[in-house]
Write a protein that holds these residues in place. Structure first.
Motif, short mmCIF file in Angstrom:
data_model
loop_
_atom_site.label_atom_id
_atom_site.label_comp_id
_atom_site.label_asym_id
_atom_site.label_seq_id
_atom_site.Cartn_x
_atom_site.Cartn_y
_atom_site.Cartn_z
N GLY A 110 0.91 -1.14 -0.18
CA GLY A 110 0.09 0.06 -0.13
C GLY A 110 0.83 1.18 0.27
N GLN A 111 0.18 2.30 -0.20
CA GLN A 111 0.79 3.71 0.02
C GLN A 111 -0.24 4.61 0.26
N TRP A 112 -0.05 5.59 1.29
CA TRP A 112 -1.12 6.63 1.65
C TRP A 112 -0.48 7.98 1.41
N PRO A 113 -1.71 8.75 1.02
CA PRO A 113 -1.63 10.18 0.71
C PRO A 113 -1.03 11.15 1.81
N LEU A 114 -0.26 11.88 1.37
CA LEU A 114 0.15 13.10 2.35
C LEU A 114 -0.05 14.42 1.77
N PRO A 115 0.20 15.41 2.70
CA PRO A 115 0.11 16.57 2.17
C PRO A 115 1.07 17.02 0.92
N LYS A 116 0.82 18.02 0.14
CA LYS A 116 1.61 18.44 -1.04
C LYS A 116 2.15 17.42 -1.92
N GLY A 117 1.25 16.38 -2.14
CA GLY A 117 1.52 15.41 -3.04
C GLY A 117 2.44 14.13 -2.71
N TYR A 118 2.84 14.23 -1.61
CA TYR A 118 3.66 13.12 -1.13
C TYR A 118 2.90 12.00 -0.76
N ALA A 119 3.28 10.93 -0.90
CA ALA A 119 2.82 9.34 -0.49
C ALA A 119 3.72 8.63 0.50
N LEU A 120 3.17 8.16 1.53
CA LEU A 120 3.82 7.39 2.50
C LEU A 120 3.99 6.11 2.24
N ARG A 121 5.24 5.38 2.13
CA ARG A 121 5.42 3.87 1.95
C ARG A 121 5.99 3.46 3.26
N VAL A 122 5.58 2.32 3.89
CA VAL A 122 6.15 1.73 4.79
C VAL A 122 6.83 0.62 4.81
N TRP A 123 7.87 0.33 5.53
CA TRP A 123 8.44 -1.16 5.50
C TRP A 123 8.54 -1.50 7.10
N LYS A 124 8.19 -2.79 7.09
CA LYS A 124 8.55 -3.24 8.51
C LYS A 124 10.36 -3.28 8.69
N ALA A 125 10.58 -3.28 9.95
CA ALA A 125 12.01 -2.83 10.13
C ALA A 125 12.57 -3.64 11.38
N ARG A 126 13.78 -3.87 11.26
CA ARG A 126 14.28 -4.58 12.87
C ARG A 126 15.51 -3.77 13.18
N LEU A 127 15.48 -3.35 14.52
CA LEU A 127 16.52 -2.93 15.08
C LEU A 127 17.99 -3.71 15.12
N VAL A 128 18.89 -3.34 14.82
CA VAL A 128 20.18 -3.88 14.84
C VAL A 128 20.85 -3.41 16.19
N SER A 129 20.98 -2.07 16.20
CA SER A 129 21.77 -1.60 17.35
C SER A 129 21.36 -0.16 17.66
N GLY A 130 21.56 0.21 18.79
CA GLY A 130 21.26 1.45 19.64
C GLY A 130 19.88 1.39 20.38
#
Ligand code: C5P
Length: 129
Positions: free
Chosen positions: A70-90
């Motif tokens: 999926g992809q979700w609309p943001l203001p000013k013509g931007y679109a939000l894309r999401v990834w699952k992610a894993r913390l490696v350090s910090g």
């Protein structure tokens, strides 16, 4: 082309909690919670932008895993894309653009006031096993 794309991370810890970040700026978004991330720069790969943004905003190293469909609309013509992610350090800290972070258990995910675009994005992320 990755023109006008904002990438966000559904970043989980070892206990399966999801990281939410509260924006401190700009004024119209301050106080709203989001998946951490930001704008993809010209010529940059989305996954690289995500790694860079998590480093800058939270001071952590993370690896992008699968893309959340999926992809979700943001203001000013931007679109939000999401990834699952894993913390490696910090340990994530609100270094830039945020004034609070929370690790949310599955029961707590809807207890914060997500920004509009992040509501469907978080729903979609939760639906990815
Ligand atoms: O973080 P940055 O300011 O680069 O993000 C650009 C815009 O994308 C923000 O102003 C905000 O409107 C939006 N955004 C969002 N949800 C996210 C990340 C960014 O709504 N998870």
């Amino acid at each position: 082309m990755n023109d006008r794309i904002v990438v966000g991370a559904a970043l989980y810890d070892d206990e399966g909690r999801l990281l939410a970040a509260r924006r401190s700026a700009p004024p119209e978004l301050a106080g709203g919670w989001e998946l951490p991330g930001g704008k993809v720069e010209p010529g940059e790969r989305c996954e690289d932008a995500l790694v860079r943004e998590l480093r800058e905003e939270l001071g952590v190293e993370a690896v992008p895993l699968e893309r959340v469909p999926g992809q979700w609309p943001l203001p000013k013509g931007y679109a939000l894309r999401v990834w699952k992610a894993r913390l490696v350090s910090g340990e994530p800290e609100p270094l830039e653009d945020h004034d609070a972070l929370r690790w949310l258990t599955p029961d707590e995910v809807w207890s914060v006031d997500w920004l509009a675009a992040d509501v469907p994005a978080v729903s979609a992320a939760l639906a990815v096993p």
